[in-house]
Scaffold this active site. Sequence first.
Site, PDB file in Angstrom:
ATOM      1  N   SER A  37      10.330  30.116  15.591  1.00  0.00           N
ATOM      2  CA  SER A  37      11.368  29.390  14.846  1.00  0.00           C
ATOM      3  C   SER A  37      11.597  27.970  15.341  1.00  0.00           C
ATOM      4  O   SER A  37      12.169  27.151  14.614  1.00  0.00           O
ATOM      5  CB  SER A  37      12.691  30.157  14.918  1.00  0.00           C
ATOM      6  OG  SER A  37      13.096  30.340  16.270  1.00  0.00           O
ATOM      7  N   ASP A 325      22.746  26.605  16.908  1.00  0.00           N
ATOM      8  CA  ASP A 325      23.261  27.906  16.469  1.00  0.00           C
ATOM      9  C   ASP A 325      23.137  29.009  17.504  1.00  0.00           C
ATOM     10  O   ASP A 325      23.290  30.185  17.184  1.00  0.00           O
ATOM     11  CB  ASP A 325      22.534  28.334  15.187  1.00  0.00           C
ATOM     12  CG  ASP A 325      21.036  28.509  15.407  1.00  0.00           C
ATOM     13  OD1 ASP A 325      20.553  28.252  16.530  1.00  0.00           O
ATOM     14  OD2 ASP A 325      20.325  28.905  14.453  1.00  0.00           O
ATOM     15  N   HIS A 328      18.712  27.823  18.928  1.00  0.00           N
ATOM     16  CA  HIS A 328      17.991  26.623  18.498  1.00  0.00           C
ATOM     17  C   HIS A 328      18.761  25.340  18.792  1.00  0.00           C
ATOM     18  O   HIS A 328      19.977  25.344  18.920  1.00  0.00           O
ATOM     19  CB  HIS A 328      17.689  26.706  16.998  1.00  0.00           C
ATOM     20  CG  HIS A 328      17.034  27.983  16.601  1.00  0.00           C
ATOM     21  ND1 HIS A 328      17.694  28.988  15.917  1.00  0.00           N
ATOM     22  CD2 HIS A 328      15.777  28.433  16.811  1.00  0.00           C
ATOM     23  CE1 HIS A 328      16.866  30.007  15.721  1.00  0.00           C
ATOM     24  NE2 HIS A 328      15.704  29.702  16.258  1.00  0.00           N
TER      25      HIS A 328
END
Length: 359
Positions: A37, A325, A328
Site C-alpha cells: 500500500s 491514517d 501510511h
Amino acid sequence: MNVFTHFLITFTCGFLQNVVSNANPLSYEAFFNFGDSISDTGNAASILLPMPNPIPYGSSYFKHPSGRMSNGRLIIDFIAEAYGLPFLPAYENKSIDQDIKKGVNFAFAGATVLNVEYYVKNGLPLPDTNNSLSIQLGWFKNIKPLLCKSKEDCNIYFKKSLFIVGEIGGNDIMKHMKNKTVTELREIVPFMVEAITNTTNVLIEEGAVELVVPGNFPMGCSAGMLTLVNSNKKEDYDEFGCLIAYNNLVEYFNGQLKNSIETLRQKHPEVKIIYFDYYNDAKRLYQTPQQYGFDKDAIFKACCGGCGSLVATVCSDPSKRINWDGPHFTEAAYKLIAKGLVEGPFSNPSLKSPLFKIA
C-alpha cells in the site's frame, strides 16, 4: 506580423525545443513498481471496488479518491514527476488509452512478501490479499509481450527502464505479531529477504539492468504500530518516542537485505542495484519534525481518524502531519522522503539525474 516573421519564429522555437529535447533525454523512459500500500496507485481499489467510503483518501491533491492510501501523492508519484514520467497506471486498472510503455505499477495494498501457501502451511492468519510479491512478478511476465516483442527489443527497452522491488514486508511482520514475540519475528526475516532477492534475480534474468530494492521504514515510529502495541513501559521507547524493539527488528531486516543486495551485485556486475534507505530517510522526520514543517506535538498522531469510514475525521492541516491514517504517511511526508531518495543522500548508489526538482 508578416507571414515570413511568423514562420521564422515558429521554426526557431521548434528548432530550439528539439535541441533542448535531444540535449535532455529522459533518464528513465519507464518505471515498473512492485510493493504494497505504500506504493499502490489503484490495484487494490480496482479489485475491491467499491472501497468502503474511501473519502477522504486523495482529498488534498487529487480532490477525490485515487486508489492511494494517503491524502495525495505517494513516493512513486513524486519520483515519476521528477523524471518527467506520468503517474504509473495500476496493472489491474490500466485502460486501453494508457501508455503502458512508460511503466506499470504492480503494487497491491495489503500485499506480503511471502505467499499464501506459506501462511497456510504455518497455520498463520491469512494475508489480506493473495497478491504477494510472486503474484506481482507473474503480472509483469504477463504484460511483458505487450512491452517488447523480442529479446533484443526487450534488452533495448529495459536498458532505459527502472525496476523498483518494494518496499514490502511490513504486512508480513504484522501477520506474525500475534504468534511471535518481537525477538522471534527475526526468524521470518531470512524467508522475506530470500523472496525479495529471488524476485530481483528473476527481473534481472528478464532483462532489467537497473533496479531499486528499498529497505523498510522505522516501524517503531508508526502511529499504527504505537497504537497497536501501546506499551506503558518507558524503557520500550527511545528518546523520540519510537518503539525500540520494532525499530531494531527493521534495522535487522534492512541489514540482511543489504547483505543480499551485495551478493546480487557480485553475481551480476553488469547490473546496477540501488538500495533505498527508507529507514533513515523517514526517521529524520520524527527526530527533527519542526525542521521539515511538521507539528512537533502531533508527530505520532494520525491526521485521518477512522479513515475510510462514515465517521472519518481529518485534521485541519495534513501538511503539518507525518502520519495520515495510522499505517501510511501524508503526502507532505512522502514528498520529503522522495526528495531524499531522488536528490540524496538516501539512495546507494544514486539514481540518474532527474529532469525536475521535487518542489
